[in-house]
Design an enzyme around this catalytic site. Structure first.
Site, PDB file in Angstrom:
ATOM      1  N   PHE A 148      -0.331   9.647  -7.819  1.00  0.00           N
ATOM      2  CA  PHE A 148      -0.216   8.280  -7.365  1.00  0.00           C
ATOM      3  C   PHE A 148      -0.692   7.295  -8.429  1.00  0.00           C
ATOM      4  CE2 PHE A 148      -1.323  10.717  -3.353  1.00  0.00           C
ATOM      5  CZ  PHE A 148      -0.014  11.001  -3.093  1.00  0.00           C
ATOM      6  N   TRP A 183       2.292   1.606  -3.437  1.00  0.00           N
ATOM      7  CA  TRP A 183       1.269   2.004  -4.400  1.00  0.00           C
ATOM      8  C   TRP A 183       1.133   3.519  -4.445  1.00  0.00           C
ATOM      9  CZ3 TRP A 183      -3.240   4.828  -4.249  1.00  0.00           C
ATOM     10  CH2 TRP A 183      -4.065   4.736  -5.360  1.00  0.00           C
ATOM     11  N   HIS A 184       1.276   4.164  -3.302  1.00  0.00           N
ATOM     12  CA  HIS A 184       1.087   5.605  -3.243  1.00  0.00           C
ATOM     13  C   HIS A 184       2.261   6.366  -3.849  1.00  0.00           C
ATOM     14  CE1 HIS A 184      -2.231   4.763  -0.422  1.00  0.00           C
ATOM     15  NE2 HIS A 184      -2.670   5.934  -0.813  1.00  0.00           N
ATOM     16  N   GLY A 185       3.428   5.768  -3.921  1.00  0.00           N
ATOM     17  CA  GLY A 185       4.548   6.490  -4.520  1.00  0.00           C
ATOM     18  C   GLY A 185       5.843   5.719  -4.432  1.00  0.00           C
ATOM     19  N   THR A 194       0.831  -1.198   0.000  1.00  0.00           N
ATOM     20  CA  THR A 194       0.000   0.000   0.000  1.00  0.00           C
ATOM     21  C   THR A 194       0.871   1.256   0.000  1.00  0.00           C
ATOM     22  OG1 THR A 194      -1.754  -1.158   1.198  1.00  0.00           O
ATOM     23  CG2 THR A 194      -1.832   1.243   1.210  1.00  0.00           C
TER      24      THR A 194
END
Length: 471
Positions: free
Chosen positions: A471, A324-326, A321
């Site tokens: 993102f 996934w955001h960066g 997670t």
């Protein structure tokens, strides 16, 4: 093109909707597919190759779904589909992240060695969102939860649907499968959808964009130099900004879905009222949490195979997670810290927080401010400097930070109304009031005021891109 733009509101949307409702119903999925590609093309105008890549992704996943459902070489086609989808996401989003990591290791052992040159690829708009939708479709077809879509136009309309194409919510195929075949339309549904769109537009333009100014001013002063009061005001502004930015976008997407005859899933449920991080992630970006739960956590075994494997599975989910955001280490750290907090809560602390609500709210106030600091700031030195300003009780670097200073006085005079509105609109009360008045004359005047107030701000250039586009 973004929803909070004059181009979208006064050109694309009315033109598309007029044609959409004029053409016979059997052509509306084709129009939705073509219109969504036009919408994406405008956004990717400087990188037209990514428009072609999106079309290839639509075609590939459509064919992969059909081949998986046939049963012959099912596992092979499923693996090929996952490698294609996640492989391209990895190349575009994470190649330079891993190249930087390799170069650090190489230079640690051989300072004179020449590292690998980064690819410096531009991240295609929305690739994280439409990739996850494509993966969920292939997994659901393989599981037998849905039948593969036989109609290419219908599948293209699903994967590229412009309301949720570039920033979610992440919509499973099963959610819209029936409505891709048959959907009902009514004037009241359309109007209700437009009201939801206006509400989201107001949260984005009138609130999130204004709060962005406080965080931006604070960054301009420098993390090493802000006072403690200004640091707290700044991180509160960022917390409200990212919430109303993404919540506003999600509401606009849901409203547009209503206008098109679809029902998109809820993406936020007043997350800042949570008593724990466990509860927070049931309320924040709910479609992303559901995706990781259904396609990572449960397939790994969930909580069915003992305590140790449950924590292992949680660790994997939150590491992914974060990534996934960066593709930066601060997002990895943010994800791992989230895992640690949830693990602590699962060990028994959650019961304490749920029993003593006052403690849960205090706990979440400080935890979220720290976590958003890790999320917002990419450089580790800057993170340390900012946290030292938030908590000036440790070390000598923050001596004197408690004095507000002229910057705090100047900025708080300018931004305190927006911070107050941030607190208010984080609660349920404004939305409960909206549900009571949305169908009467007062509600109509409120919607008109929000709409034209937002238009005025956009016209004056007081607008920012959506945070989650990165993102």
């Amino acid at each position: 093109m973004v929803f909070s733009s004059l181009q979208f509101i006064f050109i694309f949307l009315p033109a598309f909707m007029v044609v959409y409702y004029l053409v016979p119903e059997r052509f509306r999925n084709l129009l939705l597919f073509l219109g969504s590609m036009v919408f994406y093309t405008v956004g990717a105008w400087h990188e037209p190759i990514y428009v072609g890549f999106l079309l290839i992704a639509v075609l590939f996943n459509y064919l992969a779904g059909l081949l998986i459902e046939r049963g012959k070489h099912q596992k092979l086609w499923f693996v090929i589909g996952l490698v294609f989808d996640l492989g391209w996401l990895g190349v575009f989003k994470y190649a330079d992240f891993f190249i930087r990591g390799i170069n650090i290791l190489v230079h640690a052992f051989s300072p004179t060695a020449v590292g690998i040159a980064p690819l410096e690829l531009t991240l295609p708009i929305g690739i994280s969102f439409y990739t996850f939708q494509a993966v969920s479709y292939l997994v659901d077809v393989k599981r037998g939860d849905v039948h593969a879509e036989k109609n290419f136009i219908n599948y293209g309309a699903y994967l590229t649907m412009f309301p949720q194409l570039i920033a979610g919510p992440i919509v499973k195929y099963s959610t819209v499968a029936e409505r891709l075949q048959h959907r009902k339309y009514s004037f009241f549904q359309f109007v209700d959808g437009f009201k939801i769109f206006i509400l989201g537009l107001g949260l984005k333009v009138l609130l999130a964009n204004r709060l962005a100014g406080l965080w931006g001013n604070m960054e301009g002063i420098g993390y090493d130099f802000v006072s403690t009061p200004l640091a707290w005001a700044g991180i509160l502004a960022y917390a409200f900004e990212i919430y109303f930015d993404f919540f506003g976008y999600s509401l606009m997407a849901i409203g547009l879905g209503h206008m098109l005859g679809f029902e998109f899933p809820q993406n936020f449920n007043h997350p800042y009222l949570s008593l724990s991080m466990t509860e927070f992630w049931r309320r924040w970006h709910m479609t992303l949490g559901s995706w990781f739960k259904n396609y990572v956590y449960i397939p790994l075994g969930g909580n069915r195979e003992g305590t140790a494997k449950t924590y292992r599975n949680l660790f994997i989910v939150w590491a992914l997670t974060g990534l996934w955001h960066g593709a930066h280490m601060n997002f990895v750290l943010w994800g791992l810290c989230t895992f640690v907090l949830i693990a602590i809560e699962k060990s028994g602390f959650l019961k304490v927080l749920e029993k003593h609500h006052w403690l849960g709210h205090i706990y979440m106030f400080f935890v979220l401010c720290i976590m958003w600091s890790l999320f917002a700031i990419t450089d580790f030195h800057d993170i340390g400097a900012f946290l030292a300003r938030l908590f000036p009780f440790f070390g000598s670097a923050s001596q004197g930070a408690l004095h507000p200073g002229p910057d705090f006085v100047r900025l708080i005079k300018q931004y305190w109304p927006f911070l107050a509105l941030g607190f208010l609109f984080s609660t349920e009360y404004p939305y409960q009031w909206y549900l009571k008045i949305k169908d009467n004359i007062i509600g109509s005047f409120v919607m008109i005021a929000i709409f034209w107030g937002s238009v005025y701000c956009m016209y004056k250039g007081m607008n920012d891109p959506f945070l989650y586009f990165r993102f």
